[in-house]
Design a protein around this motif. Structure first.
Motif, short mmCIF file in Angstrom:
data_model
loop_
_atom_site.label_atom_id
_atom_site.label_comp_id
_atom_site.label_asym_id
_atom_site.label_seq_id
_atom_site.Cartn_x
_atom_site.Cartn_y
_atom_site.Cartn_z
N ARG A 147 -0.86 33.95 42.30
CA ARG A 147 0.39 33.88 41.57
C ARG A 147 1.32 35.02 41.42
NH1 ARG A 147 -2.84 30.58 37.65
NH2 ARG A 147 -2.84 28.35 38.51
N ASN A 148 0.47 36.31 41.08
CA ASN A 148 1.22 37.46 40.66
C ASN A 148 1.30 38.36 41.84
OD1 ASN A 148 1.32 36.50 38.06
ND2 ASN A 148 -0.86 37.15 37.67
N THR A 202 15.20 33.67 41.01
CA THR A 202 13.79 34.13 40.90
C THR A 202 13.55 35.15 39.70
OG1 THR A 202 14.10 35.43 42.75
CG2 THR A 202 12.97 33.35 43.29
N ASN A 203 12.52 35.51 39.29
CA ASN A 203 12.47 36.43 38.36
C ASN A 203 11.33 37.39 38.74
OD1 ASN A 203 11.88 38.23 36.26
ND2 ASN A 203 12.10 36.64 34.73
N LYS A 222 10.16 40.11 37.44
CA LYS A 222 9.20 40.52 36.68
C LYS A 222 8.05 39.57 36.25
CE LYS A 222 12.62 43.35 34.21
NZ LYS A 222 13.40 43.46 32.96
N THR A 223 8.21 38.29 36.53
CA THR A 223 7.44 37.17 36.09
C THR A 223 6.75 36.54 37.61
OG1 THR A 223 9.06 35.63 35.96
CG2 THR A 223 8.24 36.73 33.80
N ASN A 224 7.39 36.60 38.42
CA ASN A 224 7.30 36.01 39.81
C ASN A 224 7.25 34.60 39.76
OD1 ASN A 224 6.53 36.87 42.74
ND2 ASN A 224 4.72 36.20 42.53
N LEU A 225 8.15 34.34 39.03
CA LEU A 225 8.39 32.75 38.89
C LEU A 225 9.90 32.34 39.60
CD1 LEU A 225 7.23 32.13 35.41
CD2 LEU A 225 5.89 31.44 37.62
N ASN A 244 10.13 24.85 37.04
CA ASN A 244 9.84 26.07 37.28
C ASN A 244 8.60 26.05 38.44
OD1 ASN A 244 11.10 27.42 35.19
ND2 ASN A 244 9.60 26.64 33.65
N ASN A 296 5.79 28.65 40.41
CA ASN A 296 5.25 29.76 40.88
C ASN A 296 4.50 29.78 42.26
OD1 ASN A 296 2.34 28.68 41.14
ND2 ASN A 296 2.27 28.52 38.97
#
Length: 100
Positions: free
Chosen positions: A19-20, A57-58, A60-63, A72, A74
């Motif tokens: 996910r990250n 997309t963000n 920082k959160t990888n979302l 949302n 992932n």
């Protein structure tokens, strides 16, 4: 399913890595075939659920998020939706990307 491998649990830390560590923007841009663009300083993509570009997309959160349908995503979620596959198949897809 009687296959023992189908019953194996995927470790939470492994899921966290997928996910990250796999960039959601890179995944959308290079691997999922979704239309995308840079607009107003944001990486935007065509939402696979509502077909709108009101997304972002963000890093920082990888979302990723669709502001039209309030969904949302992932990396695992978006692979499941776009590839129309199961959770395990999405994990396998992302694991194979890591190996490249």
């Amino acid at each position: 399913m009687t296959d023992d491998s189908a019953r194996e649990r995927i470790a939470a830390d492994r899921l966290g890595q997928l996910r990250n560590n796999i960039s959601i923007a890179g995944l959308i841009q290079c691997n999922l075939g979704l239309p995308w663009k840079h607009s107003e300083g944001y990486f935007r993509f065509l939402c696979p659920l509502c077909n709108e570009f009101h997304t972002a997309t963000n890093p920082k959160t990888n979302l990723a998020r669709c502001f039209r349908c309030n969904q949302n995503f992932n990396p695992i979620d978006i692979v499941m939706i776009v590839e129309r596959c199961s959770f395990r198949e999405a994990v396998r897809f992302l694991t194979n990307l890591e190996k490249k």
